[in-house]
Design a protein around this motif. Structure first.
Motif, PDB file in Angstrom:
ATOM      1  N   TRP A 165     116.876   4.702  35.614  1.00 31.60           N
ATOM      2  CA  TRP A 165     117.867   4.043  36.471  1.00 31.60           C
ATOM      3  C   TRP A 165     119.086   3.580  35.681  1.00 31.60           C
ATOM      4  N   ASP A 166     119.503   4.452  34.758  1.00 30.45           N
ATOM      5  CA  ASP A 166     120.632   4.099  33.892  1.00 30.45           C
ATOM      6  C   ASP A 166     121.981   4.522  34.484  1.00 30.45           C
ATOM      7  N   TRP A 167     121.987   5.220  35.620  1.00 25.20           N
ATOM      8  CA  TRP A 167     123.229   5.814  36.122  1.00 25.20           C
ATOM      9  C   TRP A 167     123.993   4.909  37.098  1.00 25.20           C
ATOM     10  N   GLY A 168     123.392   3.797  37.501  1.00 28.64           N
ATOM     11  CA  GLY A 168     124.052   2.921  38.469  1.00 28.64           C
ATOM     12  C   GLY A 168     124.772   1.770  37.791  1.00 28.64           C
ATOM     13  N   LYS A 169     125.219   0.814  38.602  1.00 27.03           N
ATOM     14  CA  LYS A 169     125.846  -0.386  38.045  1.00 27.03           C
ATOM     15  C   LYS A 169     124.721  -1.321  37.625  1.00 27.03           C
ATOM     16  N   THR A 170     124.484  -1.396  36.338  1.00 27.39           N
ATOM     17  CA  THR A 170     123.307  -2.124  35.871  1.00 27.39           C
ATOM     18  C   THR A 170     123.598  -2.791  34.517  1.00 27.39           C
ATOM     19  N   THR A 171     122.586  -3.370  33.924  1.00 23.99           N
ATOM     20  CA  THR A 171     122.764  -3.989  32.607  1.00 23.99           C
ATOM     21  C   THR A 171     121.820  -3.320  31.598  1.00 23.99           C
ATOM     22  N   TYR A 174     118.290  -4.576  31.890  1.00 24.46           N
ATOM     23  CA  TYR A 174     117.546  -4.004  33.017  1.00 24.46           C
ATOM     24  C   TYR A 174     116.959  -2.645  32.631  1.00 24.46           C
ATOM     25  N   ILE A 175     117.775  -1.819  31.993  1.00 26.20           N
ATOM     26  CA  ILE A 175     117.297  -0.481  31.596  1.00 26.20           C
ATOM     27  C   ILE A 175     116.181  -0.609  30.555  1.00 26.20           C
ATOM     28  N   VAL A 176     116.378  -1.491  29.594  1.00 22.86           N
ATOM     29  CA  VAL A 176     115.366  -1.698  28.546  1.00 22.86           C
ATOM     30  C   VAL A 176     114.038  -2.116  29.188  1.00 22.86           C
ATOM     31  N   GLU A 177     114.109  -3.067  30.109  1.00 21.97           N
ATOM     32  CA  GLU A 177     112.909  -3.559  30.792  1.00 21.97           C
ATOM     33  C   GLU A 177     112.251  -2.431  31.597  1.00 21.97           C
ATOM     34  N   LYS A 178     113.067  -1.655  32.316  1.00 23.97           N
ATOM     35  CA  LYS A 178     112.546  -0.538  33.133  1.00 23.97           C
ATOM     36  C   LYS A 178     111.790   0.459  32.265  1.00 23.97           C
ATOM     37  N   PHE A 191     117.987   9.974  30.391  1.00 17.30           N
ATOM     38  CA  PHE A 191     119.192   9.142  30.392  1.00 17.30           C
ATOM     39  C   PHE A 191     120.377  10.045  30.754  1.00 17.30           C
ATOM     40  N   HIS A 192     121.520   9.419  30.997  1.00 14.11           N
ATOM     41  CA  HIS A 192     122.720  10.183  31.385  1.00 14.11           C
ATOM     42  C   HIS A 192     123.872   9.836  30.448  1.00 14.11           C
ATOM     43  N   ASP A 193     124.412  10.853  29.766  1.00 13.29           N
ATOM     44  CA  ASP A 193     125.500  10.581  28.810  1.00 13.29           C
ATOM     45  C   ASP A 193     126.874  10.861  29.417  1.00 13.29           C
ATOM     46  N   GLU A 206     128.082   3.546  29.003  1.00 15.22           N
ATOM     47  CA  GLU A 206     128.389   2.465  28.058  1.00 15.22           C
ATOM     48  C   GLU A 206     127.173   1.522  27.949  1.00 15.22           C
ATOM     49  N   VAL A 207     126.637   1.193  29.106  1.00 17.42           N
ATOM     50  CA  VAL A 207     125.471   0.297  29.176  1.00 17.42           C
ATOM     51  C   VAL A 207     124.223   1.011  28.648  1.00 17.42           C
ATOM     52  N   MET A 208     124.086   2.279  29.021  1.00 17.67           N
ATOM     53  CA  MET A 208     122.921   3.057  28.580  1.00 17.67           C
ATOM     54  C   MET A 208     122.867   3.129  27.050  1.00 17.67           C
TER      55      MET A 208
END
Ligand SMILES: [Zn+2]
Length: 233
Positions: A165-171, A174-178, A191-193, A206-208
């Protein structure tokens, strides 16, 4: 008339994409969704590049941890950013076919499905010199022809063990926890680059990238190794 058209479209969608996608995503029919070899490892995969802003930064993180990944590339972006595509290969990473254009599978007939895969393959081969042996459809959406054409063209179809879930508006947290709450042996991580895919948040990579650094650090300290698809499939 309009009602008939809507009905026709719905039936077509169900037959052409929902059923095959169900078989692939939930039943894992004929797809690789985790490593076949035994061991405490994960596989890293990145979709939607090459990207002029983010791919190089992902490569730097992978270098930092001295690990290799598989990049599922979009053919038209390979032609647009050839230096980035070549750099992925020079760094020793694997390449897979994502699509030529990042479009919807259910509206593609067999001929277009095949043509798209071949066009993407040719773009990658021409620019990088690599013959990809893995394919992953955009959004993980299948039509029945995607399976058949991949088989004919000699591609193994690769999905993922769970979505980051790295492609949305997130932190990053959140991704680390997921990822860390679900990771286990033999997982294929996704992941999505690139953030220019329809449906993605433009600065999501950037967040990913921040999350990726934290995830790799933690996986290392938890005793996981990172393996390539070739090593475990
Ligand atoms: Zn994609």
């Amino acid at each position: 008339m309009l009602y008939d058209l809507i009905n026709y479209f719905l039936v077509l969608t169900v037959l052409n994409v929902l059923i095959p996608t169900f078989f692939a995503r939930l039943l894992h029919y004929n797809v690789l969704w985790k490593g076949r070899a035994e061991g405490k490892y994960v596989v890293l995969t990145f979709d939607d590049g090459p990207d002029p802003l983010y791919t190089e930064r992902v490569l730097d993180i992978l270098d930092k941890y001295q690990v290799k990944a598989c990049f599922f590339l979009v053919g038209e972006k390979v032609l647009k950013y050839p230096e980035v595509a070549r750099h992925i290969v020079e760094k020793g990473h694997e390449i897979g076919v994502h699509a030529f254009r990042h479009n919807l599978r259910f509206i593609l007939n067999p001929l277009v499905t095949r043509a798209e895969l071949i066009k993407a393959y040719n773009a990658i081969k021409e620019i990088t010199g690599v013959s990809p042996s893995y394919a992953r459809p955009p959004w993980g959406c299948f039509n029945p022809f995607f399976y058949r054409e991949c088989k004919k063209l000699g591609f193994k179809v690769v999905l993922w063990t769970f979505m980051s879930w790295d492609w949305g508006k997130t932190t990053a947290e959140y991704i680390v926890e997921k990822v860390l709450s679900r990771v286990k042996e033999r997982c294929i991580l996704i992941f999505h680059d690139s953030g220019d895919t329809p449906g993605a948040y433009s600065s999501a990579p950037e967040v990913m990238i921040k999350a990726l650094d934290m995830i790799l650090n933690r996986l290392k300290s938890d005793g996981y190794s990172v393996k390539s698809l070739n090593e475990v499939c």
